[in-house]
Design an enzyme around this catalytic site. Structure first.
Site, PDB file in Angstrom:
ATOM      1  N   LYS A  53      -2.823  13.933   0.812  1.00  0.00           N
ATOM      2  CA  LYS A  53      -2.097  12.656   0.371  1.00  0.00           C
ATOM      3  C   LYS A  53      -1.342  13.464  -0.930  1.00  0.00           C
ATOM      4  O   LYS A  53      -0.301  13.330  -1.221  1.00  0.00           O
ATOM      5  CB  LYS A  53      -2.981  11.384  -0.087  1.00  0.00           C
ATOM      6  CG  LYS A  53      -3.158  10.905   1.453  1.00  0.00           C
ATOM      7  CD  LYS A  53      -4.334   9.730   1.316  1.00  0.00           C
ATOM      8  CE  LYS A  53      -4.764   9.203   2.507  1.00  0.00           C
ATOM      9  NZ  LYS A  53      -5.609   8.114   2.721  1.00  0.00           N
ATOM     10  N   GLN A  97      -9.507   5.248  -1.820  1.00  0.00           N
ATOM     11  CA  GLN A  97      -9.782   5.815  -0.365  1.00  0.00           C
ATOM     12  C   GLN A  97     -11.133   5.170   0.017  1.00  0.00           C
ATOM     13  O   GLN A  97     -11.971   4.823  -0.625  1.00  0.00           O
ATOM     14  CB  GLN A  97     -10.027   7.312  -0.456  1.00  0.00           C
ATOM     15  CG  GLN A  97     -10.460   7.969   0.719  1.00  0.00           C
ATOM     16  CD  GLN A  97      -9.235   8.208   1.719  1.00  0.00           C
ATOM     17  OE1 GLN A  97      -8.099   8.316   1.106  1.00  0.00           O
ATOM     18  NE2 GLN A  97      -9.413   7.847   2.901  1.00  0.00           N
ATOM     19  N   ASP A 120      -0.700   1.128   0.825  1.00  0.00           N
ATOM     20  CA  ASP A 120      -1.668   1.272   1.931  1.00  0.00           C
ATOM     21  C   ASP A 120      -1.389   0.041   2.993  1.00  0.00           C
ATOM     22  O   ASP A 120      -1.764   0.102   4.089  1.00  0.00           O
ATOM     23  CB  ASP A 120      -3.023   1.294   1.634  1.00  0.00           C
ATOM     24  CG  ASP A 120      -3.852   2.809   2.526  1.00  0.00           C
ATOM     25  OD1 ASP A 120      -3.069   3.556   2.806  1.00  0.00           O
ATOM     26  OD2 ASP A 120      -4.828   2.846   1.837  1.00  0.00           O
TER      27      ASP A 120
END
Ligand code: NAP
Length: 283
Positions: A53, A97, A120
């Site tokens: 990422k 995460q 997200d």
């Protein structure tokens, strides 16, 4: 029939080029899109994901910050970091995460992210925006699947889409996105009886189960579009999806491979969402 392959790497590359161009344009207005990624603990797969990422951000010209913490970080300390990033004007997207260590309530942490920075798309506000068709961030993996479907040139309006899986991060948002694209949607899950009877009706099948060979050739209508979200290992330890690719590709019209299908799209849509979070500031 042999299916046409939906090349996730090619679609992702095209989108990332567009992200880089829009990022460059935004920079001329004094804004550099910024993504903060928080990793807690040493999960090896998570380390690989966050690395990809951050690298993708750099390649597209976005600003990125990777914050790594020991597995014993307290929930309160993590919430404080998220709050600081919520207030940080150089950060437009925040990604924590998952999974988090067991002593941290992941839901509480996700809910602490400002919805305006929830790139997200896991915040309840983002899920609600998707459900009500109002502006918000679409979660990256199903959003990537929509882009892959669009890359075939297919108009989803009126098509029958069958989603196998109903998780909060893939199956449910996938179904809602397809609905928003005017498909007629069926959601299947572990309690579904006679899965094959459903999939045989489908113009589009999205498999998001996490079990290889869930979708076999006898379950697919000739010409159907098959999107394989699954990430599993076969007996040789090689990465494979939920779909029996070798045989389904002889029946389907279009199909995504694993690897090289949905995988590259997830990070790409994170870039898109982060860019859009920054663009909204000047819109
Ligand atoms: P998950 O949370 O475990 O959900 C799996 C879903 O599959 C559940 O809804 C489950 O039903 C359903 N299911 C299980 N067995 C089934 C069966 N025999 N027939 C029909 N449905 C069945 O997994 P997930 O997070 O959605 O992920 C799914 C897969 O996608 C995994 O392999 C994951 O690694 C992969 N994935 C890939 C990416 C990517 O970027 N490529 C991103 C995210 C996930 P119940 O709800 O009834 O239990």
């Amino acid at each position: 029939m042999t299916a046409q392959i939906i090349d996730g790497n090619a679609v992702a590359k095209q989108l990332r080029t567009e992200v880089a161009q829009r990022t460059a344009a935004l920079k001329t207005k004094g804004i550099t899109p910024g993504l903060a990624v928080i990793l807690v603990g040493e999960d090896p797969a998570s380390k690989v994901y966050v690395g990809k990422k951050v690298q993708a951000c750099e390649e597209a010209g976005l600003h990125s910050v990777l914050e790594r913490y020991e597995a014993d970080l307290t929930e309160a300390a993590l919430l404080a970091r998220v709050e600081a990033l919520n207030q940080d004007p150089s950060i437009h997207g925040i990604l924590v995460q998952l999974p988090l260590p067991a002593h941290i309530d992941a839901h509480k942490v996700i809910e602490s992210i400002s919805p305006a920075k929830d790139v997200d798309g896991f915040h309840v506000a983002s899920a609600g925006a998707l459900m009500t068709g109002t502006p918000g961030f679409w979660s990256c993996t199903p959003y990537g699947c929509i882009k892959l479907l669009e890359s075939t040139g297919m108009d989803l309006r009126g098509k029958h889409a069958v989603v196998i899986g109903r998780s909060n991060n893939v199956g449910k948002p996938m179904a809602l996105m397809l609905l928003q694209k005017n498909a007629t949607v069926t959601i299947c899950h572990s309690a579904t009886q006679n899965l094959k009877a459903h999939t045989l009706q489908a113009d589009v099948i999205v498999a998001a189960v996490g079990r290889r060979d869930t979708l076999t050739a006898d379950m697919v209508k000739p010409g159907a579009v098959v999107i394989d979200v699954g990430m599993n290992r076969n007996d040789q330890g090689k990465l494979c999806g939920d779909v029996d690719f070798a045989n389904v590709k002889e029946v389907a019209g279009w199909i995504t491979p694993v690897p090289g299908g949905v995988g590259p799209m997830t990070v790409t849509m994170l870039l898109v969402n982060t860019l859009e979070a920054a663009e909204r500031l000047v819109a």
